[in-house]
Design an enzyme around this catalytic site. Structure first.
Site: not given
Ligand code: 13P
Length: 251
Positions: A10, A12, A95, A97, A167, A173, A213
């Site tokens: 992803n 982003k 997601h 976010e 997640e 992150g 992560s």
């Molecule tokens: P990270 O791998 O940067 O922690 O992000 C995970 C994520 O949100 C994938 O959709």
């Protein structure tokens, strides 16, 4: 039952056209050499270029969200009809976010899932608890509630096109990964919820990715868990050097 592993990147808010094309192209040999499913989800603006770059390879191309409406007054949004035209294979929905920064609710996520499936897309549906919810001992309760709301009105046949991505919000992150065992415990809870809503057969077949992560040095141990069937990767999917070892974790 053997479930095929599904490794997804992803991207982003990352990826100018040049960056996106170069990264997608660099992943092709690893994806070709792998028996795992591989997906990249660039920003909307780079989807067409990435589709073109990976043509003829097994790499699937995803979008990171979609509007709940096919058309109408929704300034700034992108419709399923537009993604269909681009040949998008999979849409990531729910997601954390989108929930955190754009106010998406479980109800809205459910509407988007139904619309995406109606238009023939595969879906990666994301859920997961916040740090406060985990510390209050509510992780299982939260993912059960989210899964039930997200799947309202979906048939067992629909599930063939749905992947779940667990997640935990506190692991995204942050460099903090759920321990493989803690992640696997929640994956089992999610799988039992699918069994309760549908059948054991549907629960055994559904792919549940872990996200938060995931890196080259922890992917192997995560993928070795009984109920972890893949990964949804953010940061480590932005460089061939770190995403290729994740795609090829079993080599
Ligand atoms: P990270 O791998 O940067 O922690 O992000 C995970 C994520 O949100 C994938 O959709």
């Amino acid at each position: 039952m053997a479930r095929k592993k599904f490794l997804a990147g992803n991207w982003k808010l990352w990826g100018t056209l040049g960056e996106a094309k170069a990264l997608a192209t660099a992943l092709i040999p690893a994806a070709k050499a792998s028996e795992n499913r591989v997906l990249v989800a660039p920003p909307y603006t780079a989807i067409a270029a990435v589709k073109e770059a990976v043509k003829g390879s097994p790499i699937l191309v995803g979008a990171q969200d979609v509007s709940a409406l096919e058309t109408g007054a929704r300034t700034g949004e992108i419709s399923v009809l537009m993604l269909k035209e681009l040949g998008v294979d999979v849409i990531i929905l729910g997601h954390s976010e989108r929930r955190q920064f754009h106010g998406e609710t479980d109800k809205l996520v459910n509407e988007k899932i139904k619309l995406a499936l109606k238009h023939g897309f595969e879906v990666i549906y994301c859920n997961g608890e916040t740090l406060a919810e985990r510390e209050a001992g509510k992780a299982a309760e939260v993912v059960i509630r989210q899964t039930k709301e997200a799947f309202a009105g979906l048939t067992e046949a629909d599930l063939a096109k749905v992947t779940i991505a667990y997640e935990p919000v506190w692991a995204i992150g942050t460099g903090k990964t759920a321990t493989p065992k803690d992640a696997n415990d929640i994956h089992k809870v999610i799988r039992s919820t699918v069994a309760e809503l549908y059948t054991k057969k549907a629960a055994d077949a559904i792919i549940i990715q872990y996200g938060g992560s995931v890196k080259p040095d922890n992917v192997k141990e995560l993928m070795a868990q009984t109920d972890i069937d893949g990964a949804l990767v953010g940061g480590a999917s932005l460089k061939a050097d770190t995403f290729i070892p994740i795609i090829a974790f079993d080599k």
